[in-house]
Scaffold this active site. Structure first.
Site, PDB file in Angstrom:
ATOM      1  N   LYS F  78     -57.593  30.995-153.674  1.00 11.49           N
ATOM      2  CA  LYS F  78     -57.788  30.730-152.254  1.00 11.49           C
ATOM      3  C   LYS F  78     -57.237  31.856-151.376  1.00 11.49           C
ATOM      4  CE  LYS F  78     -55.254  27.150-152.817  1.00 11.49           C
ATOM      5  NZ  LYS F  78     -55.045  27.210-154.279  1.00 11.49           N
ATOM      6  N   THR F  79     -56.007  32.274-151.674  1.00  8.78           N
ATOM      7  CA  THR F  79     -55.402  33.318-150.856  1.00  8.78           C
ATOM      8  C   THR F  79     -56.183  34.621-150.991  1.00  8.78           C
ATOM      9  OG1 THR F  79     -53.248  32.274-151.165  1.00  8.78           O
ATOM     10  CG2 THR F  79     -53.252  34.521-150.341  1.00  8.78           C
ATOM     11  N   ASP F 132     -51.392  30.755-144.694  1.00  6.88           N
ATOM     12  CA  ASP F 132     -51.413  30.692-146.150  1.00  6.88           C
ATOM     13  C   ASP F 132     -50.476  29.611-146.667  1.00  6.88           C
ATOM     14  OD1 ASP F 132     -52.376  31.548-148.616  1.00  6.88           O
ATOM     15  OD2 ASP F 132     -50.630  32.830-148.951  1.00  6.88           O
ATOM     16  N   ASP F 133     -50.993  28.781-147.576  1.00  5.91           N
ATOM     17  CA  ASP F 133     -50.174  27.749-148.228  1.00  5.91           C
ATOM     18  C   ASP F 133     -49.504  26.866-147.179  1.00  5.91           C
ATOM     19  OD1 ASP F 133     -49.828  27.067-150.834  1.00  5.91           O
ATOM     20  OD2 ASP F 133     -48.563  28.779-151.341  1.00  5.91           O
ATOM     21  N   LYS F 160     -55.976  23.386-132.153  1.00  9.56           N
ATOM     22  CA  LYS F 160     -56.905  22.804-131.184  1.00  9.56           C
ATOM     23  C   LYS F 160     -56.940  23.575-129.868  1.00  9.56           C
ATOM     24  CE  LYS F 160     -57.919  18.353-132.769  1.00  9.56           C
ATOM     25  NZ  LYS F 160     -58.523  17.084-132.308  1.00  9.56           N
ATOM     26  N   LYS F 232     -55.606  32.284-162.053  1.00  9.88           N
ATOM     27  CA  LYS F 232     -54.247  32.796-162.210  1.00  9.88           C
ATOM     28  C   LYS F 232     -53.718  32.527-163.624  1.00  9.88           C
ATOM     29  CE  LYS F 232     -49.953  32.777-159.530  1.00  9.88           C
ATOM     30  NZ  LYS F 232     -49.337  32.178-158.326  1.00  9.88           N
TER      31      LYS F 232
HETATM   32  N1  LIG Z   1     -70.145  14.923-120.954  1.00 13.55           N
HETATM   33  C1  LIG Z   1     -69.941  16.089-121.547  1.00 13.55           C
HETATM   34  N2  LIG Z   1     -70.761  17.101-121.287  1.00 13.55           N
HETATM   35  C2  LIG Z   1     -70.568  18.260-121.899  1.00 13.55           C
HETATM   36  N3  LIG Z   1     -69.607  18.515-122.775  1.00 13.55           N
HETATM   37  C3  LIG Z   1     -68.763  17.548-123.057  1.00 13.55           C
HETATM   38  C4  LIG Z   1     -68.868  16.287-122.460  1.00 13.55           C
HETATM   39  N4  LIG Z   1     -67.887  15.527-122.937  1.00 13.55           N
HETATM   40  C5  LIG Z   1     -67.200  16.303-123.809  1.00 13.55           C
HETATM   41  N5  LIG Z   1     -67.725  17.503-123.876  1.00 13.55           N
HETATM   42  C6  LIG Z   1     -67.253  18.597-124.706  1.00 13.55           C
HETATM   43  O1  LIG Z   1     -67.047  18.114-126.013  1.00 13.55           O
HETATM   44  C7  LIG Z   1     -65.849  18.635-126.565  1.00 13.55           C
HETATM   45  C8  LIG Z   1     -64.928  17.511-126.917  1.00 13.55           C
HETATM   46  O2  LIG Z   1     -64.572  16.866-125.742  1.00 13.55           O
HETATM   47  P1  LIG Z   1     -63.065  16.470-125.455  1.00 13.55           P
HETATM   48  O3  LIG Z   1     -62.116  17.557-125.808  1.00 13.55           O
HETATM   49  O4  LIG Z   1     -63.006  15.912-124.113  1.00 13.55           O
HETATM   50  O5  LIG Z   1     -62.949  15.302-126.508  1.00 13.55           O
HETATM   51  P2  LIG Z   1     -61.678  14.470-126.859  1.00 13.55           P
HETATM   52  O6  LIG Z   1     -62.153  13.104-127.141  1.00 13.55           O
HETATM   53  O7  LIG Z   1     -60.644  14.680-125.827  1.00 13.55           O
HETATM   54  O8  LIG Z   1     -61.244  15.187-128.210  1.00 13.55           O
HETATM   55  P3  LIG Z   1     -59.826  15.115-128.926  1.00 13.55           P
HETATM   56  O9  LIG Z   1     -59.850  13.785-129.615  1.00 13.55           O
HETATM   57  O10 LIG Z   1     -59.877  16.255-129.875  1.00 13.55           O
HETATM   58  O11 LIG Z   1     -58.785  15.235-127.866  1.00 13.55           O
HETATM   59  C9  LIG Z   1     -65.248  19.559-125.526  1.00 13.55           C
HETATM   60  O12 LIG Z   1     -65.612  20.866-125.818  1.00 13.55           O
HETATM   61  C10 LIG Z   1     -65.916  19.129-124.247  1.00 13.55           C
HETATM   62  O13 LIG Z   1     -66.049  20.215-123.376  1.00 13.55           O
HETATM   63  N1  LIG Z   2     -62.093  37.123-157.361  1.00 12.25           N
HETATM   64  C1  LIG Z   2     -60.978  37.556-157.905  1.00 12.25           C
HETATM   65  N2  LIG Z   2     -60.944  38.689-158.607  1.00 12.25           N
HETATM   66  C2  LIG Z   2     -59.823  39.107-159.154  1.00 12.25           C
HETATM   67  N3  LIG Z   2     -58.677  38.494-159.107  1.00 12.25           N
HETATM   68  C3  LIG Z   2     -58.628  37.363-158.411  1.00 12.25           C
HETATM   69  C4  LIG Z   2     -59.755  36.837-157.767  1.00 12.25           C
HETATM   70  N4  LIG Z   2     -59.389  35.691-157.135  1.00 12.25           N
HETATM   71  C5  LIG Z   2     -58.070  35.530-157.404  1.00 12.25           C
HETATM   72  N5  LIG Z   2     -57.619  36.526-158.148  1.00 12.25           N
HETATM   73  C6  LIG Z   2     -56.259  36.672-158.628  1.00 12.25           C
HETATM   74  O1  LIG Z   2     -55.856  35.441-159.174  1.00 12.25           O
HETATM   75  C7  LIG Z   2     -54.518  35.144-158.811  1.00 12.25           C
HETATM   76  C8  LIG Z   2     -54.488  33.830-158.072  1.00 12.25           C
HETATM   77  O2  LIG Z   2     -55.191  33.993-156.880  1.00 12.25           O
HETATM   78  P1  LIG Z   2     -54.637  33.462-155.508  1.00 12.25           P
HETATM   79  O3  LIG Z   2     -53.189  33.779-155.346  1.00 12.25           O
HETATM   80  O4  LIG Z   2     -55.539  33.888-154.452  1.00 12.25           O
HETATM   81  O5  LIG Z   2     -54.794  31.926-155.777  1.00 12.25           O
HETATM   82  P2  LIG Z   2     -54.359  30.750-154.857  1.00 12.25           P
HETATM   83  O6  LIG Z   2     -55.415  29.708-155.017  1.00 12.25           O
HETATM   84  O7  LIG Z   2     -54.049  31.241-153.491  1.00 12.25           O
HETATM   85  O8  LIG Z   2     -53.040  30.310-155.580  1.00 12.25           O
HETATM   86  P3  LIG Z   2     -51.865  29.401-155.004  1.00 12.25           P
HETATM   87  O9  LIG Z   2     -52.405  28.003-155.091  1.00 12.25           O
HETATM   88  O10 LIG Z   2     -50.755  29.650-155.951  1.00 12.25           O
HETATM   89  O11 LIG Z   2     -51.608  29.853-153.593  1.00 12.25           O
HETATM   90  C9  LIG Z   2     -54.053  36.308-157.974  1.00 12.25           C
HETATM   91  O12 LIG Z   2     -53.325  37.191-158.774  1.00 12.25           O
HETATM   92  C10 LIG Z   2     -55.299  36.960-157.516  1.00 12.25           C
HETATM   93  O13 LIG Z   2     -55.101  38.360-157.364  1.00 12.25           O
HETATM   94 MG   LIG Z   3     -52.281  31.084-152.354  1.00 11.29          MG
END
Ligand SMILES: Nc1ncnc2c1ncn2[C@@H]1O[C@H](COP(=O)(O)OP(=O)(O)OP(=O)(O)O)[C@@H](O)[C@H]1O
Ligand SMILES: Nc1ncnc2c1ncn2[C@@H]1O[C@H](COP(=O)(O)OP(=O)(O)OP(=O)(O)O)[C@@H](O)[C@H]1O
Ligand SMILES: [Mg+2]
Ligand SMILES: Nc1ncnc2c1ncn2[C@@H]1O[C@H](COP(=O)(O)OP(=O)(O)OP(=O)(O)O)[C@@H](O)[C@H]1O
Ligand SMILES: Nc1ncnc2c1ncn2[C@@H]1O[C@H](COP(=O)(O)OP(=O)(O)OP(=O)(O)O)[C@@H](O)[C@H]1O
Ligand SMILES: Nc1ncnc2c1ncn2[C@@H]1O[C@H](COP(=O)(O)OP(=O)(O)OP(=O)(O)O)[C@@H](O)[C@H]1O
Ligand SMILES: Nc1ncnc2c1ncn2[C@@H]1O[C@H](COP(=O)(O)OP(=O)(O)OP(=O)(O)O)[C@@H](O)[C@H]1O
Ligand SMILES: [Mg+2]
Ligand SMILES: [Mg+2]
Ligand SMILES: [Mg+2]
Ligand SMILES: [Mg+2]
Ligand SMILES: [Mg+2]
Lengths: 280, 280, 280, 280, 280, 280
Positions: F78-79, F132-133, F160, F232
């Site tokens: 993943k990393t 990360d992690d 957010k 790994k």
């Molecule tokens: N009536 C509307 N017209 C246009 N865009 C809207 C409308 N209502 C909400 N949005 C857009 O949808 C998105 C989510 O709306 P909002 O952040 O108000 O939701 P929320 O219920 O407060 O969410 P959260 O639960 O994450 O707080 C925002 O980008 C907002 O601009």
């Molecule tokens: N596509 C790839 N090619 C070569 N080596 C890779 C590749 N992907 C991961 N590795 C190697 O595998 C090892 C584990 O990868 P990495 O650290 O990204 O895993 P991770 O999922 O982040 O692990 P952790 O859960 O421990 O954080 C590392 O040494 C990384 O260099």
């Molecule tokens: Mg990692």
């Protein structure tokens, strides 16, 4: 009505005071379609009821404090609606209290800042305070569970304390974790609660029509797939799908030259999840 | 009687000392109908019994400390009744201890402030201390549960400590979470407990009659719908309904020109919830 | 005997040192009937046994430390009995440790103050220390449960630590939550435990006879109703009932001109609860 | 043997260094019968085994650190035995670590003081450290449960850390809560564990014979009643009984002029409880 | 092989740098039989595998960080084996991190000291760090459970963080509470885990042969009785038994003039317990 | 494609800014085979989808904040994938937030450092932040469970909060404990989640082919045994096996002169465990 109210948001904000300007920061509407979308009857109904509360606060002498909670699934539009109410109220004092501007502060600083906003409101004849994302304000986390009891108690008292004579206050809270607020006793402290729902197929159709990014043949299928999706997720999935399977197609789509590939759209919808599993 | 006592509240307050003035701040009665409403037999009975305790403290030499808890559902009128008792007592020292004036203070400051009020009371021959919303004073929250043990222990000791010889004290507590006080051992520390109930249909009729905002045809139906509703919710729903479905009608209604639309009234009652689910 | 001992309380107090004077403050007996009441055989028996411990401490060379716990329902007379023992002992050092004089102190200050009292006692050849309401001293609350482990550990060690050679100490504890002390290991630290009971009908009769406020016809019914009531509640209900249903009759009753209305007495007993439900 | 060892305690203490003098303070033996009592075969056996460990530490080069736990019911004689071992060892460094001398100290001060005693021991070629009442040292209480993890970890490490080359150390722990030490991992840290029991009828007879306060007719019945009683309780009940039912008879009994009234003795035994219910 | 490696321990230590000298302090081997005992095939196999990891770190360019956990019952020889690996590696930087040298330090000081050792190791081309008794390092106790999350998180990160380019590091952990390390996520952070077992009858025979303290007739019975005993307990019980039932015989036994009394040996084994009950 | 992207990692890193250089430190790829391995279709698919998000952030005006979580078993890559995305994005601001660079810091310092990285990102038009992690960032441990709610709440808000107008940000999180992030509410805060799997037999074949250390006869058996092993662990076991049963053979194997002994390889695989038991 609600739709019209939404139409007026941007200018309202544009002409707003410092306080309202600060609101715009968290308000993503203006990044999309100028923030003007009709989300269906249920949203409109809640908006109208909330505007009646605004009027009640304005004209009545017996309601110095009215409190109203907007609850509903994550991304369903609660904050947007609360902001719209604040703007449309034309009240001299409208303030939003949000975790975003208090990041990293200690519990007691946050609590003090919240009290300060209320104390300021008590000086204005007509005020609106928006408590945005209350579960975030009280730093709630399900594991434990843990939360700030200091902030929680502060809110509980503020939601019941009457403003001084002659000053009237409307408090609007938003939350996507109403059962948490229940367990903290905060929900009960609100006089009225409205649930802001996800879009249903009809609502989604209205939004998609406004966006106009699907071919006519795919319009109904897309709307059907978006049933019970929060408006926030609808925007995200449309933008993802607009990139196309290999990238690079978004400009063509937004300019109207191309339409979104419906299969890629379904793929994106799968990637993003509908969130239906988390909230009923 | 109780009704008469209520009639006298406003003048009593008006003529009161600083201490009683401060009480008025949390006391919403004077915002509505001059605070004078007969809430039915059950409220009256409790009030009379409590006034007997006042007399006992005044005349007896064997009761230097009498403690009495008013418990009941949220908004049922407990704080109003406690205040009325305090005003009607004509005692030289009447003080209310409320979370509202101690917002944001540390546990130890709150505890010290509470002790201070008791120490002051010990200097007066006849005193009343009102501990308002005790679950809020001890910062209780069901999740955890959490609360301030410091404040809780302070109350437990103060509720048992006898005043110095020749000084007599009546402590009145209020709470809408009597089972919490039970679990903290605070309920047991009170000598007497009375439950202040919600309105029943008969009680509601009396209040509605005083308000006079329904057409005769709808009077009984409205009162019926208000059965088992706390007086606080009754006021809120009436004011909401008075705005009318589209707003703007409240002036006409309060002036008596129009009556409340009964269907809109039922809608508002639905919005607000009756709170019946939370307290039996 | 116990009754005689009680008779001597007031003079004993009157002639007492500063330390004993301070004891009088928490001791409500002298507010009523000069504190002289015979509470029945069971109380008397416990008192006699405890006085034997006093003698054991005085004459024996092998018992430098004797510890004795008086436990029983709230208001059953434990503190009064412990104080009587202290007064009757004629020991040069008699001290009561009570939460009432340590209100609001930090755990460590309380602990230090308790240690100080023991250190002082170690300087006197014969001493009595009363640990009053131990569950309150350790700030116990059932919710959690929470308590001060610092104070708890301090008590556990002090209850076992022998005084220096030639100094003898009797520690008397009181508690109405013996199961709590059990769980904290404090009960086991006492060598002897006696349960101070509520009054039974016979005991109540003796007390009522001394009070002489009921008509002969009602005497037995009143005593019957007071079966299993703590003496503290008996006093409270008699004083309540003495006011009469409409107030104002107490003077006539205490002067002997009138008797208490038996029905009003039953009403008051209902209001006050008997507390039977909480302790078996 | 053990009996002889006990005989030598007082002189040993008398001739002891400062360190051993401090031990006398907690050691109640010299208050009674000059501390010389044969408690039966089981106590003697444990004592002999423990003295072998002393020798092992002295002569062996492969056992720089030997650790031994004496566990058993409260008052069964564990501390007395540990002290006897310390005195009889003739080691240059013998120290007792007890909660009694660390009352009110913070966890870290206690921990530091414990470490200090070990560091000092590391400087002597032959040392004994007595950790008395370990559950008290770690401030354990069943409710929670709570305890000092800092002190607990300190003990866990010290019980395993080898002294520097050429220095040998015997650590003797005592506890009446061995299951607590188990759960803290402290019991496992000891190499050997012995259970010090309560007296059985045979053991009790030996002690009663030495005391000589019962008439011949009652001797066996008294010993029978004392089966499974800790020695500490035996002393207490004998002294209580010696006062007589009405007090004043103890001098006559200890001087041999009178014998204890067997019925009063049974009464006292009932008052005191045998403690059998708490430990098997 | 492992046996030879053990043979070389003492000189290796003798010739070691300051760091390795400090290791000797916790390493009890040299107190007995010059630390040279063959504990059987299973120990040898683990030792060989671990030495392969040493080589892998030395020659490979793709394994800058290798981590290996030695787990097993208390006293089974884990620390001794880890030290032997460190000495035999001939790496320029070999360091042991043990709770014994960090007694009484705060969590953050301990954490900082651990980080320091790793930072120092990153400066050497080839390094070994021994994390001895990891459950003790993180201050784990089953009651609660409690532990230092700060130290725990520090270890979790250090066990995954790669040394800078060109620097290679082998980390060897030891624990007798592998299930604890599992629950803390620390076990998973090790690449390889080996279980170091208790002795079986065959292994015990080898050790007893080297000790030569039993008569030929009793040799097999003694070894049989030592089946599934950790080597640490074997040493302890042999030394106890060597004192003889009445003490004083150890010199004769170690010099070979006498043999251990087999019955006394079984008695001692009973006293000490085999510890089998705690680890499977 | 993904493979090509991986090919370009090393030069990209070589030519990178300070920020990317710092990334290399935790990135082990360049220690093995120049970091270039094709891990199969599933890895490639996820990589492509993630690159579409990069493009979305770049071209769209409606997605100022896109958040994406890579979850999957420990060591699945993943990393490495997150870093590859960061490098291939060519964004001016790419930063990794990792517990490795914040070791030993207090919760509030860590939180402040995280906020700082976001604030910096808000100044660049196009940014990528890699969290990360995340379970390590919030100091999570299953026992308790415990974690830093301060850091957790900080992340919840930052995930957010919209960047200022005109600034676009892609946040990529990685975790091997997705269920933990679920319970903390952090998973829901990400718009999209992809699971990075362990290798299957086909994937393992590709990697083994690139390594070329097995004889043709054993190639399939080795790949089969590596089914469902994280990449790994594959590397670790190959390096262990390359040392040979008696050490010393790794040079011959990497130079191609010898092949790995398949039985020793299976032994090593047994030692190392496949980790399959912990994640499904
Ligand atoms: N009536 C509307 N017209 C246009 N865009 C809207 C409308 N209502 C909400 N949005 C857009 O949808 C998105 C989510 O709306 P909002 O952040 O108000 O939701 P929320 O219920 O407060 O969410 P959260 O639960 O994450 O707080 C925002 O980008 C907002 O601009
Ligand atoms: N596509 C790839 N090619 C070569 N080596 C890779 C590749 N992907 C991961 N590795 C190697 O595998 C090892 C584990 O990868 P990495 O650290 O990204 O895993 P991770 O999922 O982040 O692990 P952790 O859960 O421990 O954080 C590392 O040494 C990384 O260099
Ligand atoms: Mg990692
Ligand atoms: N008898 C009355 N006449 C008129 N108004 C009343 C009466 N009793 C209560 N009220 C009004 O009803 C409202 C609720 O009363 P109050 O605050 O005393 O209730 P409460 O039980 O203390 O509520 P809470 O549980 O929220 O503390 C107040 O506005 C008060 O002024
Ligand atoms: N024998 C007695 N004669 C007269 N009055 C008594 C007697 N015993 C107790 N009282 C009175 O009864 C009341 C309750 O007694 P006391 O405070 O000793 O009870 P308690 O058991 O200590 O109560 P609590 O459980 O609240 O501590 C006091 O007012 C006391 O003066
Ligand atoms: N062999 C003995 N001869 C005489 N007195 C003894 C003997 N053993 C114990 N005692 C006395 O019995 C009492 C209890 O003994 P001790 O304090 O050693 O018991 P303990 O088991 O340590 O008790 P605790 O569990 O309370 O710590 C003490 O007064 C002690 O002096
Ligand atoms: N192969 C060996 N030869 C001789 N002595 C040994 C050998 N292995 C261990 N010992 C000795 O056995 C005792 C226990 O060994 P060690 O301390 O290494 O065990 P451990 O498993 O680390 O114990 P713990 O679980 O208490 O940490 C030590 O005194 C050690 O010197
Ligand atoms: Mg919102
Ligand atoms: Mg109230
Ligand atoms: Mg009392
Ligand atoms: Mg003891
Ligand atoms: Mg070890």
């Amino acid at each position: 009505d609600f739709l019209n109210a939404l139409h007026e948001i941007v200018p309202a904000f544009g002409a707003s005071t410092d306080n309202l300007e600060r609101c715009r920061q968290w308000y993503g509407v203006d990044f999309r379609l100028n923030g003007i979308v009709d989300c269906g009857e249920r949203h409109k109904h809640i908006f109208q009821r909330a505007m009646l509360l605004v009027e009640q606060v304005k004209v009545s002498k017996g309601s110095p404090l009215v409190t109203c909670l907007l609850e509903g699934p994550s991304g369903s539009g609660k904050t947007a609606m609360a902001a719209t109410i604040g703007i449309d109220s034309d009240f001299p004092y409208v303030k939003i209290i949000s975790a975003e501007t208090m990041i990293g502060l200690s519990e007691s600083s946050k609590s003090a800042q919240i009290v300060k906003v209320f104390e300021d409101a008590y000086k204005s004849q007509l005020s609106i305070i928006i408590l945005d994302d209350i579960e975030r304000l009280v730093e709630y986390v399900e594991v434990g569970p843990r939360f700030s009891n200091l902030i929680s108690q502060t809110l509980l008292v503020l939601l019941k304390r009457l403003p001084p004579k002659g000053k009237n206050l409307l408090v609007i809270g938003t939350t996507s974790a109403v059962e948490v607020l229940d367990s903290l006793g905060i929900r009960d402290a609100f006089a009225v609660t409205y649930r802001v729902p996800r879009l249903n197929t009809q609502d989604a159709k209205k939004v998609l029509k406004a966006l106009d990014v699907f071919a006519n043949d795919h319009f109904d299928a897309a709307a059907e797939a978006l049933n019970n999706v929060p408006i926030k997720k609808l925007y995200m999935v449309v933008e993802m799908a607009a990139q196309g399977e290999r990238g690079g197609s978004s400009e063509a789509i937004y300019s109207g030259k191309e339409k979104i590939n419906i299969n890629h759209f379904f793929d994106c919808l799968g990637d993003i999840g509908t969130g239906n599993q988390f909230y009923n």
